[in-house]
Design a protein around this motif. Structure first.
Motif, PDB file in Angstrom:
ATOM      1  N   ARG A   4     -10.719   5.164   8.007  1.00 26.67           N
ATOM      2  CA  ARG A   4     -11.989   5.550   7.384  1.00 26.67           C
ATOM      3  C   ARG A   4     -12.101   4.981   5.966  1.00 26.67           C
ATOM      4  O   ARG A   4     -13.141   4.481   5.564  1.00 26.67           O
ATOM      5  N   THR A   5     -10.988   4.993   5.220  1.00 24.81           N
ATOM      6  CA  THR A   5     -11.002   4.447   3.854  1.00 24.81           C
ATOM      7  C   THR A   5     -11.220   2.940   3.872  1.00 24.81           C
ATOM      8  O   THR A   5     -11.977   2.395   3.052  1.00 24.81           O
ATOM      9  N   ILE A   6     -10.570   2.246   4.811  1.00 25.78           N
ATOM     10  CA  ILE A   6     -10.722   0.793   4.895  1.00 25.78           C
ATOM     11  C   ILE A   6     -12.146   0.429   5.299  1.00 25.78           C
ATOM     12  O   ILE A   6     -12.739  -0.515   4.751  1.00 25.78           O
ATOM     13  N   ASP A   7     -12.712   1.183   6.235  1.00 24.44           N
ATOM     14  CA  ASP A   7     -14.100   0.902   6.639  1.00 24.44           C
ATOM     15  C   ASP A   7     -15.068   1.177   5.496  1.00 24.44           C
ATOM     16  O   ASP A   7     -16.054   0.439   5.307  1.00 24.44           O
ATOM     17  N   ARG A   8     -14.803   2.230   4.727  1.00 24.52           N
ATOM     18  CA  ARG A   8     -15.679   2.550   3.612  1.00 24.52           C
ATOM     19  C   ARG A   8     -15.586   1.498   2.509  1.00 24.52           C
ATOM     20  O   ARG A   8     -16.585   1.167   1.863  1.00 24.52           O
ATOM     21  N   ALA A   9     -14.385   0.929   2.304  1.00 28.58           N
ATOM     22  CA  ALA A   9     -14.205  -0.115   1.291  1.00 28.58           C
ATOM     23  C   ALA A   9     -14.666  -1.483   1.782  1.00 28.58           C
ATOM     24  O   ALA A   9     -14.810  -2.409   0.981  1.00 28.58           O
ATOM     25  N   GLY A  10     -14.894  -1.613   3.072  1.00 27.91           N
ATOM     26  CA  GLY A  10     -15.343  -2.886   3.622  1.00 27.91           C
ATOM     27  C   GLY A  10     -14.237  -3.923   3.735  1.00 27.91           C
ATOM     28  O   GLY A  10     -14.513  -5.117   3.801  1.00 27.91           O
ATOM     29  N   GLY A  11     -12.993  -3.492   3.763  1.00 18.37           N
ATOM     30  CA  GLY A  11     -11.863  -4.430   3.854  1.00 18.37           C
ATOM     31  C   GLY A  11     -10.700  -3.946   3.012  1.00 18.37           C
ATOM     32  O   GLY A  11     -10.240  -2.805   3.166  1.00 18.37           O
ATOM     33  N   LEU A  12     -10.228  -4.784   2.099  1.00 18.03           N
ATOM     34  CA  LEU A  12      -9.091  -4.444   1.261  1.00 18.03           C
ATOM     35  C   LEU A  12      -9.429  -3.291   0.323  1.00 18.03           C
ATOM     36  O   LEU A  12     -10.532  -3.209  -0.203  1.00 18.03           O
ATOM     37  N   VAL A  13      -8.449  -2.409   0.118  1.00 15.05           N
ATOM     38  CA  VAL A  13      -8.633  -1.204  -0.688  1.00 15.05           C
ATOM     39  C   VAL A  13      -7.897  -1.383  -2.014  1.00 15.05           C
ATOM     40  O   VAL A  13      -6.723  -1.783  -2.037  1.00 15.05           O
TER      41      VAL A  13
END
Length: 315
Positions: free
Chosen positions: A66-75
């Motif tokens: 969920r965090t990676i999808d929200r960031a659109g890639g690299l976090v």
């Protein structure tokens, strides 16, 4: 200005005035505050350029889908930290097997390479050994001329080393550069110390084991790290000489994950069902591949200057 003569009639060096600083080479002058600030800023940017990508890799590997999808890639900012990617990678699948293969190949290969390199360097460091100059010239010639990829592959195939782990060790087992560095360091050891041991009845192997090697800990640590990093990071020999997917080391599995050619067994279904992010798995494998080098390098760093510079200059 009148010249000053000493008692012998020779011209003496002019006295330095108390208010004038003695002449000093440019490299011995104290740096200015501006120079120190400039060096600090440059080093800060260099450290940031190195550490920032590593930070992104580690944070992304610890992030949830969920965090990676929200960031659109690299976090870049850690949120919802989870170790699910590492748990799945180390649960006994292909990545675990590849990591074990890489560890075994690195340990065995480094031990074999160091044994051959130390014996060869010690023999070449003794000027009285048989044909040591011709052997040295032959080794140095291989640094500039090589047979090429196809003859090397045919040689490995003829020896029956394809699809064996020996193909990951023997083709790149010895580095002539490392041998020359070891030879230069061994030549810097006092000949009187070796001659005294020989007078006491010690043979060459005993002299090497009990005198030369204890005095050469710095260069041995550096060369060992070079060989270990080379074996751990190697991927080309495996892609060239191995056809069995189950025999691939960690670096080759990491390449497959990064290129999204094939997901390891057990991870493919987890990625498809949404339990894992494929990007988190890729970053986790990168961290696993970088971790041993990052852990060992600081312990060997103190030996770099003494080992490499002394071995490269002397002899």
């Amino acid at each position: 200005m009148t010249a000053v003569l000493d008692e012998g009639g020779a011209q003496a060096a002019p006295k330095t005035r108390w208010w004038a600083a003695p002449p000093r080479p440019a490299w011995e002058e104290q740096p200015t505050r501006a120079g120190l600030a400039g060096k600090g800023i440059a080093l800060g940017f260099a450290c940031l350029a190195i550490l920032f990508p590593l930070w992104i890799v580690v944070v992304t590997s610890l992030s949830s889908r969920r965090t990676i999808d929200r960031a659109g890639g690299l976090v870049m900012v850690p949120q919802d930290i989870t170790f699910v990617a590492y748990r799945e990678l180390l649960s006994g699948g292909q990545v675990t097997r590849a990591a074990i293969i890489s560890v075994v190949v690195t340990l065995v290969g480094t031990l074999f390479s160091m044994t051959v390199s130390v014996l060869c360097a010690y023999g070449l460091s003794r000027s009285g050994t048989l044909a040591h100059r011709w052997i040295l010239m032959t080794l140095m010639a291989t640094m500039f001329f090589s047979a090429g990829l196809i003859p090397t592959y045919l040689l490995v195939q003829t020896l029956g080393l394809t699809d064996t782990y020996l193909a990951l060790i023997l083709p790149s087992a010895v580095s002539v550069f490392n041998i020359l560095v070891l030879r230069g360091f061994f030549m810097g050891i006092s000949p009187e110390l070796i001659d005294s041991a020989r007078i006491d009845g010690a043979g060459d192997l005993r002299i090497l084991w009990q005198i030369v090697m204890p005095l050469s800990r710095a260069v041995l640590a550096v060369i060992t790290l070079f060989y270990a990093v080379g074996y751990w990071s190697a991927w080309f020999n495996a892609s060239l000489y191995l056809n069995d997917q189950d025999m691939m080391p960690l670096q080759n599995v990491m390449i497959q994950l990064v290129q999204k050619q094939e997901a390891p067994v057990g991870l493919g279904q987890a990625i498809k069902t949404g339990e894992l992010s494929g990007l988190a798995v890729q970053m986790a494998v990168m961290v696993m591949a970088l971790l041993p080098v990052a852990v060992l390098s600081p312990f060997v760093q103190k030996h770099f200057r003494k080992g490499m510079l002394t071995g490269a200059v002397k002899g």
